[in-house]
Scaffold this motif. Structure first.
Motif, PDB file in Angstrom:
ATOM      1  N   VAL A 104       0.796  -0.850  -0.407  1.00 53.65           N
ATOM      2  CA  VAL A 104      -0.089  -0.004  -0.476  1.00 53.65           C
ATOM      3  C   VAL A 104       0.627   1.626  -0.401  1.00 53.65           C
ATOM      4  CG1 VAL A 104      -1.721   0.951   1.440  1.00 53.65           C
ATOM      5  CG2 VAL A 104      -1.755  -0.929   1.251  1.00 53.65           C
ATOM      6  N   ALA A 207      -4.597   2.560   2.655  1.00 57.47           N
ATOM      7  CA  ALA A 207      -5.145   1.643   2.016  1.00 57.47           C
ATOM      8  C   ALA A 207      -6.302   2.464   1.009  1.00 57.47           C
ATOM      9  CB  ALA A 207      -5.819   0.808   2.746  1.00 57.47           C
ATOM     10  N   ALA A 211      -6.436  -3.379  -2.490  1.00 56.44           N
ATOM     11  CA  ALA A 211      -5.361  -3.395  -2.270  1.00 56.44           C
ATOM     12  C   ALA A 211      -6.076  -4.989  -1.988  1.00 56.44           C
ATOM     13  CB  ALA A 211      -5.259  -2.640  -1.113  1.00 56.44           C
TER      14      ALA A 211
END
Length: 337
Positions: A104, A207, A211
């Motif tokens: 991320v 995030a 993801a």
């Protein structure tokens, strides 16, 4: 020039996401197609018009298939997406190269890497792979490669402690394919260490939705202090054990202890029968205040004990869930142990 000190460490470069690779492949294919059309027609304008017409026909065809209910989870599309010429070892090699897909990127540009990663393989691919090597050896090899990639990309682990990559079988993954996501420390057999507040804020803020395919929160159980964590990470003093939630649909039985688990016919934690009334992501189950709750996530309707589900509704052992407003929609019996 600077003095004799070491040069400042460069910021880790982000790996190319699967979506970005797909976009580049589409752009490359469109460019190659335009060149071919230009050679065939002898005119740049004619080639451009022909390419636009072909693109429009392609979009119309995809829209027609979607209107007929043929999505990427349809058995036909699953067969098209499969790679039958790959065996389990080939899939493992490809997945190893793409482990950084779970990284991320924070707003500050820092790369955060989950400390536990789950690699999902088709059951047949995993079975063929286990015929050649032990599952523990596979996990150890994946973990070693992942640690090297974390260091190579100069990523920072989201939580200090033991890094682990483990493998599971999932029927939603087509043959020859794989699926990567943030793992569950309970399933991996590891105990998570508390994450520092700075990492938690960055991880929760940065995030992206794509993801991780898993739920937005996990509940890890431990005799000592329990950590409830996910994209939004908190530290709790001592949470009670989470009872197992079981859905019995005819001869099919699925179970979870994960708060935030999703049910449907798509790539979810609780896989339901593949029928038109069941949405790809039909419902979400959360555990709070000492009990399980259900919320509707689909468009086909969700019926609990004969009444439509609005908002979050509490669940009890023996409740009946109907997956769709139609009377012939499949029904599940809730078992909470």
């Amino acid at each position: 020039m600077t003095g004799g000190g070491e040069p400042a460490g460069r910021q880790g470069r982000a790996p190319l996401r699967q979506r970005s690779r797909r976009r580049w492949a589409i752009a490359g294919g469109a460019a190659a197609g335009w060149v071919v059309l230009e050679v065939m027609t002898g005119s740049a304008v004619s080639a451009t018009v022909a390419l636009v017409v072909l693109a429009g026909l392609g979009v119309a065809g995809l829209s027609g298939l979607r209107a007929l209910g043929i999505t990427r989870d349809h058995p036909w599309m699953q067969r098209i997406a499969s790679r039958p010429w790959r065996d389990g070892q080939d899939v493992l090699k490809v997945a190893m190269r793409h482990l950084p897909d779970v990284f991320v990127v924070t707003p500050s540009g820092t790369l955060l890497a989950p400390d536990v990663v789950e690699l999902q393989l088709n059951p047949d691919d995993l079975a063929s792979l286990c015929e050649r090597m032990d599952l523990g050896v596979i996990s150890s090899s994946l973990t070693e490669v992942y640690e090297e990639q974390v260091a190579g990309y100069r990523a920072r682990l989201a939580r200090p402690g033991q890094v682990q990559v483990y493998v599971t079988a999932s029927g939603s993954v087509p043959p020859g394919r794989y699926h990567l996501r943030q793992g569950d420390p309970v399933r991996a057999g590891t105990r998570p260490d508390p994450i520092d507040a700075h990492s938690a804020r960055e991880f929760a803020y940065a995030a992206p939705e794509h993801a991780y395919a898993g739920p937005v929160s996990h509940v890890w159980q431990d005799p000592g202090p329990t950590v409830a964590a996910g994209l939004t990470t908190i530290i709790a003093a001592s949470l009670p054990p989470v009872p197992a939630l079981r859905l019995v649909t005819g001869s099919s039985v699925v179970e979870t202890r994960t708060s935030g688990a999703r049910a449907g016919r798509g790539p979810v934690e609780l896989i339901l029968p593949d029928v038109p009334t069941v949405s790809r992501e039909h419902a979400r189950f959360t555990f709070s205040d000492g009990r399980w709750w259900i919320s509707n996530q689909g468009r086909n309707g969700l019926i609990l004990n004969g009444a439509p589900v609005t908002g979050e509704q509490p669940l009890s052992d023996g409740d009946a869930i109907r997956w769709g407003s139609n009377s012939d929609a499949p029904q599940s019996r809730v078992e909470i142990s």
